[in-house]
Structure formats: C-alpha cells, structure tokens
Design a protein around this motif. Structure first.
Motif, PDB file in Angstrom:
ATOM      1  N   SER A 330     -85.464  -4.696-123.148  1.00  0.00           N
ATOM      2  CA  SER A 330     -86.592  -3.583-122.756  1.00  0.00           C
ATOM      3  C   SER A 330     -87.246  -3.827-121.754  1.00  0.00           C
ATOM      4  O   SER A 330     -87.592  -2.736-121.229  1.00  0.00           O
ATOM      5  CB  SER A 330     -87.330  -4.117-124.736  1.00  0.00           C
ATOM      6  OG  SER A 330     -86.470  -3.496-125.858  1.00  0.00           O
ATOM      7  N   ALA A 331     -88.450  -4.927-121.811  1.00  0.00           N
ATOM      8  CA  ALA A 331     -89.454  -4.684-120.981  1.00  0.00           C
ATOM      9  C   ALA A 331     -88.678  -4.483-120.141  1.00  0.00           C
ATOM     10  O   ALA A 331     -89.418  -4.350-118.794  1.00  0.00           O
ATOM     11  CB  ALA A 331     -90.276  -6.653-121.475  1.00  0.00           C
ATOM     12  N   LEU A 332     -87.528  -5.405-119.230  1.00  0.00           N
ATOM     13  CA  LEU A 332     -87.033  -5.200-117.859  1.00  0.00           C
ATOM     14  C   LEU A 332     -86.440  -4.037-117.708  1.00  0.00           C
ATOM     15  O   LEU A 332     -86.090  -3.897-116.854  1.00  0.00           O
ATOM     16  CB  LEU A 332     -85.851  -6.680-117.166  1.00  0.00           C
ATOM     17  CG  LEU A 332     -86.935  -7.766-117.825  1.00  0.00           C
ATOM     18  CD1 LEU A 332     -85.877  -8.967-117.247  1.00  0.00           C
ATOM     19  CD2 LEU A 332     -88.104  -8.517-116.526  1.00  0.00           C
ATOM     20  N   ALA A 333     -85.701  -3.435-118.904  1.00  0.00           N
ATOM     21  CA  ALA A 333     -85.435  -2.439-117.886  1.00  0.00           C
ATOM     22  C   ALA A 333     -86.123  -1.335-118.286  1.00  0.00           C
ATOM     23  O   ALA A 333     -86.806  -1.244-117.256  1.00  0.00           O
ATOM     24  CB  ALA A 333     -84.636  -1.585-119.835  1.00  0.00           C
ATOM     25  N   GLY A 334     -85.263  -0.625-116.846  1.00  0.00           N
ATOM     26  CA  GLY A 334     -85.979   0.602-115.930  1.00  0.00           C
ATOM     27  C   GLY A 334     -86.444   0.235-114.910  1.00  0.00           C
ATOM     28  O   GLY A 334     -87.263   0.979-114.014  1.00  0.00           O
ATOM     29  N   LYS A 335     -87.123  -1.060-114.804  1.00  0.00           N
ATOM     30  CA  LYS A 335     -88.038  -1.796-113.969  1.00  0.00           C
ATOM     31  C   LYS A 335     -86.945  -2.061-112.320  1.00  0.00           C
ATOM     32  O   LYS A 335     -85.872  -2.574-112.309  1.00  0.00           O
ATOM     33  CB  LYS A 335     -88.794  -3.098-113.773  1.00  0.00           C
ATOM     34  CG  LYS A 335     -89.806  -3.082-114.889  1.00  0.00           C
ATOM     35  CD  LYS A 335     -90.386  -4.553-115.075  1.00  0.00           C
ATOM     36  CE  LYS A 335     -90.982  -3.833-116.373  1.00  0.00           C
ATOM     37  NZ  LYS A 335     -91.198  -3.521-117.221  1.00  0.00           N
ATOM     38  N   LYS A 336     -87.617  -1.364-111.372  1.00  0.00           N
ATOM     39  CA  LYS A 336     -87.216  -1.696-110.188  1.00  0.00           C
ATOM     40  C   LYS A 336     -86.636  -3.019-109.115  1.00  0.00           C
ATOM     41  O   LYS A 336     -87.602  -4.226-110.160  1.00  0.00           O
ATOM     42  CB  LYS A 336     -87.719  -1.216-108.822  1.00  0.00           C
ATOM     43  CG  LYS A 336     -87.598  -0.025-108.443  1.00  0.00           C
ATOM     44  CD  LYS A 336     -88.934   0.571-107.673  1.00  0.00           C
ATOM     45  CE  LYS A 336     -89.157   2.568-107.971  1.00  0.00           C
ATOM     46  NZ  LYS A 336     -90.102   2.775-106.810  1.00  0.00           N
ATOM     47  N   GLY A 337     -85.641  -4.116-108.698  1.00  0.00           N
ATOM     48  CA  GLY A 337     -85.274  -5.318-108.314  1.00  0.00           C
ATOM     49  C   GLY A 337     -86.859  -5.915-107.511  1.00  0.00           C
ATOM     50  O   GLY A 337     -86.660  -7.264-107.921  1.00  0.00           O
ATOM     51  N   GLU A 338     -87.013  -4.954-107.129  1.00  0.00           N
ATOM     52  CA  GLU A 338     -88.163  -5.760-106.287  1.00  0.00           C
ATOM     53  C   GLU A 338     -89.429  -6.168-106.781  1.00  0.00           C
ATOM     54  O   GLU A 338     -90.437  -6.932-106.550  1.00  0.00           O
ATOM     55  CB  GLU A 338     -88.974  -5.102-105.240  1.00  0.00           C
ATOM     56  CG  GLU A 338     -89.306  -3.635-104.890  1.00  0.00           C
ATOM     57  CD  GLU A 338     -87.906  -2.591-105.482  1.00  0.00           C
ATOM     58  OE1 GLU A 338     -88.698  -1.283-105.213  1.00  0.00           O
ATOM     59  OE2 GLU A 338     -87.327  -3.251-105.376  1.00  0.00           O
ATOM     60  N   GLU A 339     -89.470  -5.515-108.134  1.00  0.00           N
ATOM     61  CA  GLU A 339     -90.613  -5.817-109.059  1.00  0.00           C
ATOM     62  C   GLU A 339     -90.717  -6.731-110.187  1.00  0.00           C
ATOM     63  O   GLU A 339     -91.683  -6.793-111.168  1.00  0.00           O
ATOM     64  CB  GLU A 339     -90.325  -4.403-109.875  1.00  0.00           C
ATOM     65  CG  GLU A 339     -91.541  -2.817-109.189  1.00  0.00           C
ATOM     66  CD  GLU A 339     -91.624  -1.731-109.528  1.00  0.00           C
ATOM     67  OE1 GLU A 339     -92.537  -1.228-109.846  1.00  0.00           O
ATOM     68  OE2 GLU A 339     -90.531  -1.784-111.093  1.00  0.00           O
ATOM     69  N   ILE A 340     -89.355  -7.949-110.082  1.00  0.00           N
ATOM     70  CA  ILE A 340     -89.399  -8.370-111.347  1.00  0.00           C
ATOM     71  C   ILE A 340     -89.041  -9.702-109.702  1.00  0.00           C
ATOM     72  O   ILE A 340     -88.611  -9.935-108.941  1.00  0.00           O
ATOM     73  CB  ILE A 340     -87.759  -7.713-111.517  1.00  0.00           C
ATOM     74  CG1 ILE A 340     -87.728  -6.996-112.254  1.00  0.00           C
ATOM     75  CG2 ILE A 340     -87.576  -9.699-112.621  1.00  0.00           C
ATOM     76  CD1 ILE A 340     -86.089  -6.486-113.076  1.00  0.00           C
ATOM     77  N   ALA A 341     -89.586 -11.262-110.548  1.00  0.00           N
ATOM     78  CA  ALA A 341     -89.235 -12.377-109.814  1.00  0.00           C
ATOM     79  C   ALA A 341     -88.862 -13.846-110.906  1.00  0.00           C
ATOM     80  O   ALA A 341     -88.871 -13.396-112.088  1.00  0.00           O
ATOM     81  CB  ALA A 341     -90.632 -12.900-109.981  1.00  0.00           C
ATOM     82  N   ILE A 342     -88.117 -14.389-110.676  1.00  0.00           N
ATOM     83  CA  ILE A 342     -87.010 -15.239-111.587  1.00  0.00           C
ATOM     84  C   ILE A 342     -87.815 -16.571-110.215  1.00  0.00           C
ATOM     85  O   ILE A 342     -87.199 -17.247-109.905  1.00  0.00           O
ATOM     86  CB  ILE A 342     -85.530 -14.604-110.838  1.00  0.00           C
ATOM     87  CG1 ILE A 342     -85.401 -13.752-112.353  1.00  0.00           C
ATOM     88  CG2 ILE A 342     -85.191 -16.689-112.507  1.00  0.00           C
ATOM     89  CD1 ILE A 342     -84.162 -13.361-111.720  1.00  0.00           C
ATOM     90  N   ILE A 343     -88.726 -17.803-111.945  1.00  0.00           N
ATOM     91  CA  ILE A 343     -88.617 -18.952-110.646  1.00  0.00           C
ATOM     92  C   ILE A 343     -87.620 -19.578-111.777  1.00  0.00           C
ATOM     93  O   ILE A 343     -88.158 -19.790-112.836  1.00  0.00           O
ATOM     94  CB  ILE A 343     -90.239 -19.052-110.853  1.00  0.00           C
ATOM     95  CG1 ILE A 343     -91.359 -18.270-109.563  1.00  0.00           C
ATOM     96  CG2 ILE A 343     -90.546 -20.403-110.524  1.00  0.00           C
ATOM     97  CD1 ILE A 343     -91.634 -16.761-110.523  1.00  0.00           C
ATOM     98  N   ALA A 344     -86.773 -20.490-111.346  1.00  0.00           N
ATOM     99  CA  ALA A 344     -85.746 -21.295-112.085  1.00  0.00           C
ATOM    100  C   ALA A 344     -86.168 -22.450-111.405  1.00  0.00           C
ATOM    101  O   ALA A 344     -87.497 -22.866-110.763  1.00  0.00           O
ATOM    102  CB  ALA A 344     -84.884 -21.306-111.968  1.00  0.00           C
ATOM    103  N   SER A 345     -85.495 -23.437-111.962  1.00  0.00           N
ATOM    104  CA  SER A 345     -85.875 -24.832-111.976  1.00  0.00           C
ATOM    105  C   SER A 345     -84.633 -25.869-110.951  1.00  0.00           C
ATOM    106  O   SER A 345     -83.606 -25.669-111.795  1.00  0.00           O
ATOM    107  CB  SER A 345     -86.143 -25.449-113.114  1.00  0.00           C
ATOM    108  OG  SER A 345     -86.414 -27.052-112.851  1.00  0.00           O
TER     109      SER A 345
END
Length: 569
Positions: A330-345
């Motif tokens: 729900s928190a990520l729904a509707g957000k643009k791709g450039e507004e989200i970051a994934i720091i994996a490992s």
C-alpha cells in the motif's frame, strides 16, 4: 588448444593378493586407499609432508627377486613375477609403489606391528575419554578397538605432562593426550608460515610446546584442532559444549568473505555449535580461517528478529505476515519508480537477488544497488571481497556493486525518495545518515538482527541466516556453490526468497514458484552463465560458471609442493 598432459607411467602392484595399476610415484598408503584397503595412520596427512614418525602405517612389503643371469623370473598364477616378501615391515606413508611390488595390509606381521605400536602409544595416554572433546571422532579410540590388544601390560606409573595449557586465544593444549604425530607442527610451519610449535625433551618425556615468547594466534590456528587425531588440541569456543555424536553435520559454504570455503555446520536442535572445513581442492583445500569458522554466533543471537513488525503511533508492534506485506504494498502503490530505492546485499543468495531484480522491475525503479565490502585479503584463503556473492549480484542484477549508492544517497538527502527497501543491510552502518533516512516517508527493512535502521523503519521483516536456508552463491573465482539448511528459522521468521516472492504477489505480480529448485530454474533461464544448470547439478563441490583472474595463494603454493613431490595433495 592446451597441450595434452604427458602420458602417465603405470606400474603393477599387488595389494592383499589382488593386482592393480597405479601411476609411478604413488605413495603406498594412497595406493592402498584406492584399492579399498585401510591402512591406519596418525602422522600422515595428504596436504602435509610425511615424517613417518607414528609408525602406525607399517605394512608387509615384497618385491620380485632379481633372477640369475639367463633365467626368467618365476611367475605366479596371474602371470606376474612372484614376490619375495621382506622379513621386516615398511611405512606406507613415505614409500612409493614400484613395478611388481606386493603389499599386505592384513598379514600376521602387519597386525602384530599395529598392536605393538598401539600399545606404545597408549602407555602414557590418560584415560580421560569421558571428558575429552575428541571422544566420538578420536582416531586413537577407533584404532585401539580395531588394531589394539584390548588390554595393557604396562604396570608402571604414567608420565605426567601439562594439562589445559593456554597456547593461544582460540586453542588449548592437553600435553598428556599428545601422541607426537607432529601434524600441528607441520601445519604451522608449512601452511600457515608461522612455525610456533615444536617438541621438547626426548623419549616418554617429549612434550609439545610453543616457542618461547610466541603464541598460536594466527588466523588459521583452529585448523590444528581439526587435524589433531586425538584430543590434545581443543577449541576454546567448542570446548565442553557438545558431544559430537549429538551433532548433525550439514555440508554448506562459509559466507564470511568471497572465497566461499566449503564447510560442515555442526548443529544440535536449532543451535549451531561449530563449523569445520570440508575438503574442496578448487576452493579451500582442507583448511579454513578462524574468523570464518567462528562467524556463526549471531545465528543463535538473542537479537534475532522473529516476527514481522509494523510501526503505528511511533512504536513497532508484532503483525501478521499478510498485514506487513500489504502495508508495504500500500505504501509503495502509486509512487513513481524514481521515487523508490532498493538497497540489497551481496550477502544474499542468487535466488534472493532474482526476486530483487523482479521486484525492481515491478516497481519500475533503477535505483537498485548492493553495498560493496573489501579489505579482507591475506596471503592464504581470505578474499579481499568480504561479500560472499558479489559475482552473483553482478550476474543477476546486472550492476557493478556500489556504482549507484552515491546517487541514491544524494537523492535521499534532497528528499526525492519516498520509499526505500533495505534488504539485508543496516543502512546506518554502510554510509547512510539518520538525517537523510528521516527524510524518507516510508522505509521497510528485511534483516535477521535488530538494528538501528530497523528502528527507523515503518515495516520490519525477519529473514533467514545462511545456516537456515538453501540457495546458491558465486565466489570470487567464479564457482557456483550451494548453501544447505542446517537449522530451522526462529519464531515466525521466513525464508528470505519467500518473503520477496510474496511481496511481489502483494504488489500485483505473478506467483507460481514454490521451491528453491523452481527459483533456480527460472534464474538459469534468465542468466546466460547459468544456462543448462539445475540446483541439483551444483552438487557439494560446486561448478565453475565464470572465469576470473583471481588466484588463491594457498592453493597455488599447494600445487607447487605437489609438483615437487613434497605432498600428495
């Protein structure tokens, strides 16, 4: 095309009445091993030089008599030259086979020799098997039953020697148990290049000791405990912790650095008690560094995350998996791709990174990176890369680790990121500041331990440690290897790849993957370097899938010593 190897000169050798062929120069003990004829031994180790000082490997040996001039050698029923047996035994560890040689491993002479050697070894050995850590995997116990007399003729007092001697930060010595095999001395001198151990005095009073002013403290000291055939050297960490027959040994790999040393995880119930090296001549030979083998206590830590948590009113509360995942969706729904970051490992398995890649594609973000770690190299086994799966991250995610971190931090500091997923990393420990993280409206963390980043997160997901999951990784030399599950996950924690799969489903993605084999099959179809591979084909020894320029210093030296005939290898 590489040049063809030179032809191998084979010789005929009779072992216990059966003729075999072996390459010329093969040690007698190795020839017997290949012929499935056991030759008991203590001082011999294929990765070390052979001093021939325990005499346990004595066997009866013979050669065809040299015929008189003009006479043909007498033949046996197999058409081979008849063997003339020597009246005295020879050691099998330091002698090599020759054409027409005969070896008897079960003759009366051989058996009497073994009984005599066992009797001498046990004369001064203490009867502390009930409290000895080696009990259950002790070669002295095993061989005394199989090859000993079953009674002692010794009536004098045993020689007393030092007990419970602190010879280093991780190893203790019980000199009374030592049978003077010298394996530990040769290991420190030949492999670890720190000859700090040696024998003092002579005869029954010979004692293993540390050189004056020295300690057994190099990062490979615990290998001496592994190769000690009795309980003379014990690990401070494992000492009196568990009886070995209660442990379940699971083949896996070390995740302490990019080498991926093969090891066995010794666990009872859901607690890991020790990790010991497993032979793999392409990765770590028979050895393992101390820091890697002792890097398991966090798995049993009291700080383990055991339940999903969602922050409400500024406080974390335990939530169901469905609630936690739907909160993230729900928190990520509707957000643009450039507004989200994934720091994996790069500590994640290939299968977990596969879902990271698909999660990023579903969210439409290119702000994806893993945190690089370097600075671990030594001149033995430790790799400079301290992440176990950097090559896997390169292959699966198609990125160069660390190349986008600065850009992600810059966007975060300017308040451009509205959602951050921290997968397997404590962001406050890898260069992100609390001030910047507080500018992000929504953060979700997936980790195994409670940490400062999780405290800042809106949703916290408990994942699995390396000992609690199956999966694959690619080490620094390009070898694909498997992790195996040794213990269960604590509480309601779940396998990390399943969490990521269910998060993709919660975001509206597809399902249909139910086992790690299914994940690897999909992964192999997408990554050309893994084409045609299956999870089962990886096996316990791994498969080479990439060619890298990295050399393993310890293995390079081992090849040189093998080529010179110093060791069997």
């Amino acid at each position: 095309m590489p040049a063809a190897p030179p032809p191998v000169d084979l010789v005929n050798v009779q072992i216990d009445g059966v003729w075999h062929k072996f390459p010329k120069g093969t040690r007698m003990i190795e020839a017997c091993k290949q012929a499935k004829a056991e030759v008991p031994h203590y001082c011999y180790h294929p990765k070390l030089s052979s001093p021939g000082n325990c005499r346990m490997c004595l066997v009866e040996m013979g050669m065809p008599p040299r015929p008189a001039p003009g006479q043909e050698p007498e033949k046996d029923e197999h058409g081979m030259p008849k063997i003339g047996w020597m009246p005295r035994p020879v050691i099998a560890c330091a002698n090599t086979v020759a054409e027409g040689m005969g070896i008897r491993t079960e003759s009366v002479l051989t058996q009497e020799c073994r009984k005599g050697v066992m009797e001498f070894l046990l004369i001064n050995h203490p009867l502390d098997c009930p409290i000895c850590d080696q009990a259950g995997e002790c070669r002295l116990q095993e061989f005394s039953v199989e090859h000993g007399k079953g009674e002692s003729r010794f009536r004098e007092d045993k020689v007393k020697k030092p007990k419970n001697v602190d010879i280093g930060p991780r190893v203790r010595l019980d000199d009374e148990r030592c049978i003077m095999c010298s394996r530990c001395i040769r290991f420190t001198a030949e492999i670890a290049d720190e000859p700090v151990l040696g024998f003092t005095d002579r005869g029954s009073h010979t004692t293993l000791a540390v050189h004056p002013g020295k300690r057994l403290e190099h990062n490979y000291s615990l290998n001496t405990v592994d190769i000690c055939p009795v309980g003379a050297l014990t690990s401070n960490d494992f000492r009196f912790q568990q009886r070995v027959w209660f442990l379940t040994e699971t083949p896996s790999i070390c995740t302490g650095c990019g080498r991926g040393c093969n090891m066995e995880i010794g666990a009872r119930g859901d607690i890991v008690y020790r990790q010991t090296p497993r032979d793999n001549n392409d990765v770590n030979s028979s050895w393992m560094c101390d820091s890697g083998r002792l890097d398991f206590h966090f798995v049993n830590s009291e700080f383990r995350l055991t339940d999903p948590m969602v922050k409400t009113g500024g406080k974390h509360g335990v939530a169901s998996w469905k609630t936690a995942l739907s909160t993230i969706a729900s928190a990520l729904a509707g957000k643009k791709g450039e507004e989200i970051a994934i720091i994996a490992s790069a500590r994640m398995t290939n299968e977990e990174l596969f879902f990271v890649k698909h999660l990023a594609a579903l969210l439409g973000t290119t702000n994806v990176d893993v945190v690089p770690r370097t600075g671990g190299a030594d001149n033995y086994l430790r790799a400079d890369d301290l992440n176990p799966n950097t090559n896997g991250a390169r292959l699966v995610l198609g990125i160069e680790p660390g190349s986008k971190l600065a850009d992600i931090q810059e966007k975060m500091s300017r308040g451009l990121l509205r959602g951050v997923l921290a997968l397997g990393e404590n962001l406050l420990k890898v260069g992100f500041s609390q001030r910047d993280l507080e500018k992000v409206p929504f953060i979700a963390s997936l980790h195994i331990l409670a940490n400062a980043s999780a405290e800042l997160s809106d949703v916290v997901l408990p994942g699995t440690a390396y000992a609690e999951k199956r999966g694959s990784m690619i080490n620094t030399t390009g070898r694909l290897q498997r992790l195996n599950k040794a213990i269960k996950t604590p509480g309601n924690a779940r396998d990390t790849w399943e969490i990521l799969r269910d998060l993709i489903v919660a975001l509206g993605g597809s399902n249909g993957i139910h086992t790690i084999e299914d994940v690897f099959k999909r992964l192999a179809a997408e990554v050309p370097a893994l084409a045609g591979m299956t999870f089962a084909k990886i096996g316990d020894q791994g498969v080479q899938v990439l060619e890298t320029a990295e050399k393993i210093p310890l293995l390079e030296r081992e090849k040189e010593r093998k080529a010179k005939g110093i060791i069997v290898g």
